[in-house]
Design an enzyme around this catalytic site. Structure first.
Site, PDB file in Angstrom:
ATOM      1  N   HIS A 240       0.720  -1.079  -0.003  1.00  0.00           N
ATOM      2  CA  HIS A 240      -0.031  -0.066   0.048  1.00  0.00           C
ATOM      3  C   HIS A 240       0.820   1.230  -0.023  1.00  0.00           C
ATOM      4  O   HIS A 240       0.268   2.314  -0.255  1.00  0.00           O
ATOM      5  CB  HIS A 240      -0.857  -0.055   1.120  1.00  0.00           C
ATOM      6  CG  HIS A 240      -0.348   0.386   2.358  1.00  0.00           C
ATOM      7  ND1 HIS A 240       0.135  -0.699   3.539  1.00  0.00           N
ATOM      8  CD2 HIS A 240      -0.156   1.340   3.304  1.00  0.00           C
ATOM      9  CE1 HIS A 240       0.681  -0.536   4.603  1.00  0.00           C
ATOM     10  NE2 HIS A 240       0.425   0.983   4.474  1.00  0.00           N
ATOM     11  N   ASP A 270       0.344  -7.600   1.526  1.00  0.00           N
ATOM     12  CA  ASP A 270       0.864  -6.219   1.668  1.00  0.00           C
ATOM     13  C   ASP A 270       2.346  -6.239   1.613  1.00  0.00           C
ATOM     14  O   ASP A 270       2.915  -5.367   2.677  1.00  0.00           O
ATOM     15  CB  ASP A 270       0.194  -5.409   3.011  1.00  0.00           C
ATOM     16  CG  ASP A 270       0.119  -4.015   2.777  1.00  0.00           C
ATOM     17  OD1 ASP A 270       0.419  -3.374   1.648  1.00  0.00           O
ATOM     18  OD2 ASP A 270       0.272  -3.484   3.766  1.00  0.00           O
ATOM     19  N   SER A 354       4.519   2.524   7.892  1.00  0.00           N
ATOM     20  CA  SER A 354       4.401   1.285   7.180  1.00  0.00           C
ATOM     21  C   SER A 354       5.623   0.972   6.366  1.00  0.00           C
ATOM     22  O   SER A 354       6.095   1.872   5.633  1.00  0.00           O
ATOM     23  CB  SER A 354       3.369   1.504   6.161  1.00  0.00           C
ATOM     24  OG  SER A 354       1.960   1.707   7.007  1.00  0.00           O
TER      25      SER A 354
END
Length: 513
Positions: A240, A270, A354
């Site tokens: 993402h 992911d 992230s």
């Protein structure tokens, strides 16, 4: 008249006697000078009057008619003034009274009294007041000196008995700045891997007010350099973070930048892999073993929360939980279609973290930070993808640009989302069967097609494991236990009857399971 003449006679007599040194005229005892009676005896023919005393003027002349106090004051002043006008530097030697132990003033002009006419010892001044004044002065001076010495010793530390070695205050004392090395297991761990954590910038095409198109920074995240070979370096981050990018750029802890190439992504886990030139790479991270983690051990998160302004931020926490499953919406359709198996930690993970590293006290990467629960009533719940899950996926992304997984070749729908009346009238499910994954469609030539599965079949078990919904089926299908070419038994319901078939797994070529 007799009184007046007698006074005139005494004045003349006193003037004459002041010019002569004192000579005793009898052998009797010396009068006591400390007695308080008048120094002048009354004339036999005079009436008794208030005693008067003789004094001395500032010029040294005697006078009569003063009270006792005035006489003493004038005599004292005259004595000191005369002493001051005498030869400077000449010491004054006080005499000693015989038998009395008192102080006799220095030799000076002696005054005799007329009185009876037979002479006598000249009057002596009473020095008690002056002696008291001198005594007070001496006592005050001694007190001041003692106080000064006490202060001096207190400040200088003289006489301090706390030093048992008895060293002298003259011994030089070595002085140095106090410093220490503030190194802990955490700082050592961070130092090993911090330069391997980078910021990842996602540039996407945008349109300006003038209508011109340009690439602008749309978002940013973090990444970890895990490999370096043949002039290239490889970075792991989240899918993402790089999704929808026209251009990717990597910023190092040194501030240097490198343009990155996207090698591949895995939307289900992911994950994504980037490739850059290794000219700016100074550190490569080492992977640990996420299967050996224990709840409560130290966990450290490193990344770039809220963008490059806070790049290299380090937060500390613990491993709060293992093997957590968190539902996620992979395709963005608003429904949860995957369960991520993650590590739970209370180390702060914020937007921009992230793709960053979760490390242990050895400085080894044990997880890739991915997400957090963000609500008003929740704090300190973040998640990272276990590194043992990440490692095999990275190898596939490097080689193939994608993760090749086994597939049934079907689309699915959860039974619990189907109205109960349809479950009875269309699917004909028996009582107690209100779970499973219903086959919505079957791709022609797929593994499911070859095994005989049809629309409206409800799969309730696969490879010996219960299938509660489509997410559960994917978990079984994508697990490390199964690979392409494996044969698995599938149990399902058709028209209310339980049936079993064997499916040979094929590689997935679409988004179908």
């Amino acid at each position: 008249m007799e009184q007046l003449e007698n006074n005139e006679f005494e004045k003349k007599k006193n003037t004459d006697s002041a010019e002569q040194p004192y000579q005793p005229t009898h052998d009797g005892p010396v009068p006591n000078v400390n007695e308080t009676h008048s120094e002048r005896a009354p004339h036999p023919q005079e009436p008794v009057q208030e005693p008067i005393a003789e004094g001395v003027t500032p010029e040294g002349q005697a006078f009569a008619g003063a009270t006792q106090e005035q006489a003493e004051a004038s005599m004292t002043n005259a004595f000191f003034e005369k002493a001051a006008s005498s030869n400077e530097g000449q010491p004054v030697h006080p005499g000693t009274r015989s038998g009395g132990g008192g102080t006799i003033p220095p030799e000076g002009p002696q005054i005799t009294t007329g009185g009876s006419g037979n002479g006598g010892e000249p009057p002596r001044k009473n020095h008690s007041k002056r002696n008291n004044m001198i005594g007070y002065f001496v006592i005050g001076l001694v007190g001041v000196l003692i106080g000064a010495l006490v202060v001096f010793f207190a400040v200088s530390g003289f006489g301090d008995t706390s030093n048992s070695s008895g060293s002298s205050s003259d011994v030089p004392v070595k002085k140095a700045k106090v410093s220490y090395e503030n190194s802990t297991d955490i700082t050592k761990a961070v130092d090993k891997v911090q330069d391997a954590v980078v910021s990842v910038l996602n540039y996407q095409q945008g349109t300006s007010l003038t209508g011109e198109t340009s690439e602008e920074e749309a978002s940013s995240g973090s990444g970890v350099v895990y490999k370096k070979e043949d002039g290239k370096a490889y970075i792991v981050t989240n899918n993402h973070v790089v999704e929808g990018a026209n251009k990717l750029e990597v910023t190092f802890s040194s501030g240097k930048k490198s343009e990155a190439k996207l090698l591949g992504t895995d939307e289900w886990n992911d994950l994504a892999v980037l490739q850059i030139d290794d000219e700016n790479v100074t550190t490569v991270a080492e992977f640990g073993d996420s299967d050996s983690l224990t709840v409560g051990e130290t966990a450290i998160a490193i990344g770039s929360p809220l963008g490059t302004e806070f790049a290299g931020t380090v937060t500390q926490g613990i491993i709060s939980g293992l093997n957590r499953t968190v539902p996620v919406d992979v395709n963005g359709d608003g429904s949860e279609d995957w369960e991520a198996e993650v590590i739970q930690t209370d180390a702060a993970i914020n937007p921009g973290n992230s793709g960053g590293a979760l490390i242990n006290l050895e400085g080894q990467v044990i997880g890739i930070n991915s997400m957090k629960i963000s609500t008003e009533d929740v704090e300190g719940i973040g998640f990272a993808i276990p590194i043992n899950t990440v490692a095999p996926i990275l190898a596939q992304l490097e080689a193939n640009g994608e993760v090749v997984r086994p597939s049934l070749g079907v689309t699915l729908r959860d039974v619990d989302t189907i109205p109960e009346t349809q479950q009875k009238n269309i699917l004909n499910l028996p009582d107690g069967v209100d779970y499973g994954a219903m086959v919505s469609s079957v791709q022609q030539g797929s593994a499911a097609d070859e095994a005989g599965l049809k629309q409206y079949d409800v799969i309730v078990e696969m490879n010996g494991k219960k299938v509660s919904d489509s997410m559960g089926l994917r978990k079984i299908l994508y697990s490390s236990d199964l690979k392409i070419g494996d044969k698995v038994d599938v149990k399902y319901y058709r028209d209310g009857k339980e049936q079993t078939t064997t499916i040979t797994l094929k590689a997935a070529n679409t988004s179908a399971q």
